[in-house]
Structures are given as structure tokens and as C-alpha cells.
Design an enzyme around this catalytic site. Structure first.
Site, PDB file in Angstrom:
ATOM      1  N   PRO A 235       0.798  -1.223   0.000  1.00 32.01           N
ATOM      2  CA  PRO A 235       0.000   0.000   0.000  1.00 32.01           C
ATOM      3  C   PRO A 235       0.828   1.269   0.000  1.00 32.01           C
ATOM      4  O   PRO A 235       1.720   1.443   0.815  1.00 32.01           O
ATOM      5  CB  PRO A 235      -0.793  -0.110   1.299  1.00 32.01           C
ATOM      6  CG  PRO A 235      -0.113  -1.152   2.121  1.00 32.01           C
ATOM      7  CD  PRO A 235       1.035  -1.696   1.357  1.00 32.01           C
TER       8      PRO A 235
ATOM      9  N   HIS B  28      -2.256 -16.113   7.198  1.00 33.16           N
ATOM     10  CA  HIS B  28      -1.400 -14.944   7.337  1.00 33.16           C
ATOM     11  C   HIS B  28      -2.040 -13.829   8.146  1.00 33.16           C
ATOM     12  O   HIS B  28      -1.604 -12.687   8.071  1.00 33.16           O
ATOM     13  CB  HIS B  28      -0.925 -14.416   5.983  1.00 33.16           C
ATOM     14  CG  HIS B  28      -0.370 -15.464   5.083  1.00 33.16           C
ATOM     15  ND1 HIS B  28      -0.857 -15.721   3.832  1.00 33.16           N
ATOM     16  CD2 HIS B  28       0.613 -16.364   5.286  1.00 33.16           C
ATOM     17  CE1 HIS B  28      -0.198 -16.722   3.274  1.00 33.16           C
ATOM     18  NE2 HIS B  28       0.700 -17.132   4.157  1.00 33.16           N
TER      19      HIS B  28
ATOM     20  N   ARG C 126       4.310 -11.420   4.332  1.00 34.12           N
ATOM     21  CA  ARG C 126       5.752 -11.241   4.542  1.00 34.12           C
ATOM     22  C   ARG C 126       6.128 -10.772   5.935  1.00 34.12           C
ATOM     23  O   ARG C 126       7.310 -10.662   6.250  1.00 34.12           O
ATOM     24  CB  ARG C 126       6.311 -10.294   3.475  1.00 34.12           C
ATOM     25  CG  ARG C 126       6.498 -11.002   2.147  1.00 34.12           C
ATOM     26  CD  ARG C 126       6.826 -10.033   1.033  1.00 34.12           C
ATOM     27  NE  ARG C 126       8.208  -9.593   1.057  1.00 34.12           N
ATOM     28  CZ  ARG C 126       8.731  -8.797   0.125  1.00 34.12           C
ATOM     29  NH1 ARG C 126       7.980  -8.367  -0.872  1.00 34.12           N
ATOM     30  NH2 ARG C 126       9.975  -8.429   0.199  1.00 34.12           N
TER      31      ARG C 126
ATOM     32  N   ARG D  48      20.905  18.015  -5.398  1.00 35.50           N
ATOM     33  CA  ARG D  48      20.919  16.569  -5.157  1.00 35.50           C
ATOM     34  C   ARG D  48      21.121  15.803  -6.453  1.00 35.50           C
ATOM     35  O   ARG D  48      20.545  16.130  -7.467  1.00 35.50           O
ATOM     36  CB  ARG D  48      19.607  16.124  -4.494  1.00 35.50           C
ATOM     37  CG  ARG D  48      19.470  16.713  -3.136  1.00 35.50           C
ATOM     38  CD  ARG D  48      18.235  16.237  -2.434  1.00 35.50           C
ATOM     39  NE  ARG D  48      18.171  16.855  -1.137  1.00 35.50           N
ATOM     40  CZ  ARG D  48      18.857  16.425  -0.088  1.00 35.50           C
ATOM     41  NH1 ARG D  48      19.602  15.365  -0.177  1.00 35.50           N
ATOM     42  NH2 ARG D  48      18.776  17.069   1.050  1.00 35.50           N
TER      43      ARG D  48
ATOM     44  N   ARG E  53      14.840  -1.016  -6.839  1.00 40.63           N
ATOM     45  CA  ARG E  53      13.433  -1.256  -7.160  1.00 40.63           C
ATOM     46  C   ARG E  53      13.224  -1.259  -8.669  1.00 40.63           C
ATOM     47  O   ARG E  53      13.859  -0.487  -9.387  1.00 40.63           O
ATOM     48  CB  ARG E  53      12.537  -0.154  -6.555  1.00 40.63           C
ATOM     49  CG  ARG E  53      12.872   0.227  -5.135  1.00 40.63           C
ATOM     50  CD  ARG E  53      12.728  -0.924  -4.172  1.00 40.63           C
ATOM     51  NE  ARG E  53      11.400  -1.512  -4.204  1.00 40.63           N
ATOM     52  CZ  ARG E  53      10.351  -1.026  -3.551  1.00 40.63           C
ATOM     53  NH1 ARG E  53      10.465   0.056  -2.832  1.00 40.63           N
ATOM     54  NH2 ARG E  53       9.186  -1.634  -3.630  1.00 40.63           N
TER      55      ARG E  53
END
Length: 259
Positions: A2, A86, A104, A140, A249
Site C-alpha cells: 500500500p 497470514h 511477509r 541533489r 526497485r
DNA sequence: TATAATGTTAGACT
DNA sequence: AAGTCTAACATTAT
């Protein structure tokens, strides 16, 4: 699982049913969540969201802060339905049970005072002003996608919506954050003002296992332009969508229209 | 069997 | 010192 739109969906649904209800019992199924004693008897005052976290504020009591991390879900159950596998935590009320389901086991719960959110852009649903984005990103060199996902700056944007916002803004996710011009940040501002509220209106993105509080899928996956579409054709320019790894990712973008 | 998964963070590296 | 990167957390699904 989420990100902001999914957590916002849960927040609104929880705030629609819990306030005024008394906690009858708490069952910690997975001990890694901690003991969580002493919540029985309190009533819920209201439910709010802080970034990707949920606050259950108790009347004359502490706040229960929930973070679902990668695979956490919340499910509202009425009556004597079977408990899904779960299930890690059960909070019972007179009218039903709130279940935390998390394969998880990364989700966390803590009880205490309200967490202090220090991100300058605490709620992207209120807008991400281009001028402030530019100030924060100044100098940055990290990828602009990693910048958008850094919760210390902006609270709530994760992998799906970072990819989608940058596609909407026609910006390559790998560009150093400090290299974007004010005009480009304005495109980010506009794209997020489209992408995030629409995802909330769709009750989130169900690409694998996201479900809302009542077990229903969201529908924002119908609006995804790049996320998890490696090899597909970009609907805007006809280019081919590619996948890279950035900050560990998966990162999807269209190299022909995102510069 | 190997890989990837919607998040965060401690520690390593520059 | 500050900024950035990587591995780890634990489990399932493809």
C-alpha cells in the site's frame, strides 16, 4: 503493497465505521508485532493517515500506529467468518473484527503518542508545489524517482505512483533530482495532482493482492501507463516501455517520451 | 529453481 | 560530514 492512495482508502473506510466503537479484545497472532496489552475498553475517536501509516486515535487514550509495509492488508469481518491465513493481529469490536493480514510479516504496529511527521510535504493530496520541490531537490544528484519516494521529503509516494507521476510529467526517472528545471517540476506537480486523486477515487491499484477494507479490488490498474508494463507500447507516443532497477526497485518508463 | 514483489532502514561506501 | 547505495527483513507467486 500500500502506498498513499491505498492507505487513504483504508483510512476513509475505517473512519466510516470505527469512531465511537469500543475495543473488546486484541489478539496478537504474530508475536513479532509486540505485546499490545491494555487497549481493551478504549473507544476509537478517529482514524487518520500519515504518509503510508494509519493512526487509530483512541478516546482519552493513546494512538495505535499501523504501517503495512509491503504486503500488509486490513480486512473488516462481521460474524463468524473463517480467519484467513497470514492473519497476524485481530482487534475485536462489538460489530465486527479488524484483521491485519500480512504474508511477509513486515508490517508494524506501535502504541503511543501520535507520530510526528517531519516531511515538508506531509500530504501530497494537498498538492506538491513545484517551487518547494525544486528547493528541496537543489544540488541533489540522486535519481528524481528516488527523491519522490524519499519519505523524509514527501510522505506517501511509493514505487507505482513515482513511476506513473514521472511518466505523466515526461521525465526520465534516472535524471538527477537537482537537474530538473522549474518548468519540469511544474509538470511533476500537475501529474501528481492527476495521478494521486484519481488513484484514491479508484480505491487503489490492484496489480497483485491489494484489497480494500471490505475485500474489494481497486480499479486504478486500468489507468497505469508504465508500471509493470515492460515491453508494452506507450499509449502516449508508441514507444516501448522499459524496465530498469533504480535504488533496488523495478522502475518502468518510456525512453522515447520521458526525458 | 531463480527471480521479483506496492517499504523501510542500518550500515557500508564515496 | 553528508549524500548515496546495498543488503536485509520473511514469504509467496511466477
Amino acid at each position: 503493497m500500500p502506498e498513499l492512495p491505498e492507505v487513504e482508502t483504508l483510512c476513509r473506510q475505517l473512519d466510516g465505521i470505527l469512531p465511537g466503537q469500543e475495543i473488546r479484545g486484541v489478539r496478537v497472532v504474530d508475536a513479532r508485532l509486540g505485546p499490545l496489552a491494555g487497549l481493551g475498553g478504549y473507544r476509537i475517536f478517529k482514524v487518520t493517515r500519515q504518509g503510508k501509516g494509519l493512526c487509530l486515535k483512541l478516546e482519552n487514550g493513546p494512538t495505535v500506529f499501523l504501517h503495512l509495509r509491503m504486503t500488509g492488508r486490513l480486512l473488516w469481518q462481521k460474524g463468524a467468518a473463517p480467519i484467513p491465513s497470514h492473519t497476524r493481529l485481530i482487534i475485536s469490536f462489538s460489530s465486527g473484527k479488524l484483521l491485519l493480514i500480512d504474508p511477509r510479516r513486515f508490517a508494524t504496529v506501535r502504541v503511543g503518542s501520535d507520530p510526528v511527521l517531519s516531511a515538508p510535504l506531509a500530504n501530497p493530496l494537498d498538492g506538491l508545489p513545484a517551487r518547494r520541490l525544486k528547493e528541496m531537490a537543489e544540488e541533489r544528484r540522486l535519481p528524481v524517482k528516488s527523491f519522490l519516494m524519499d519519505q523524509r521529503f514527501i510522505a506517501g509516494i511509493g514505487n507505482i505512483y513515482a513511476c506513473e507521476i514521472l511518466h505523466g510529467a515526461k521525465i526520465d526517472p534516472g535524471r538527477p533530482a537537482g537537474s530538473l528545471t522549474i518548468a519540469e517540476w511544474r509538470r511533476v506537480e500537475k501529474a501528481s495532482a492527476l495521478v494521486l486523486p484519481r488513484a484514491v477515487a479508484c480505491r487503489g491499484t490492484t496489480v497483485s493482492d491489494w484489497r480494500d477494507l471490505f475485500g474489494a479490488s481497486g480499479s486504478n490498474q486500468e489507468h497505469l501507463e508504465v508500471y509493470a508494463r515492460e515491453g508494452d507500447i506507450c499509449r502516449r507516443c508508441g514507444g516501448r516501455i522499459e524496465r530498469r532497477v533504480m535504488g533496488g526497485r523495478g522502475t518502468w518508463s518510456c525512453p522515447s517520451c520521458q526525458r
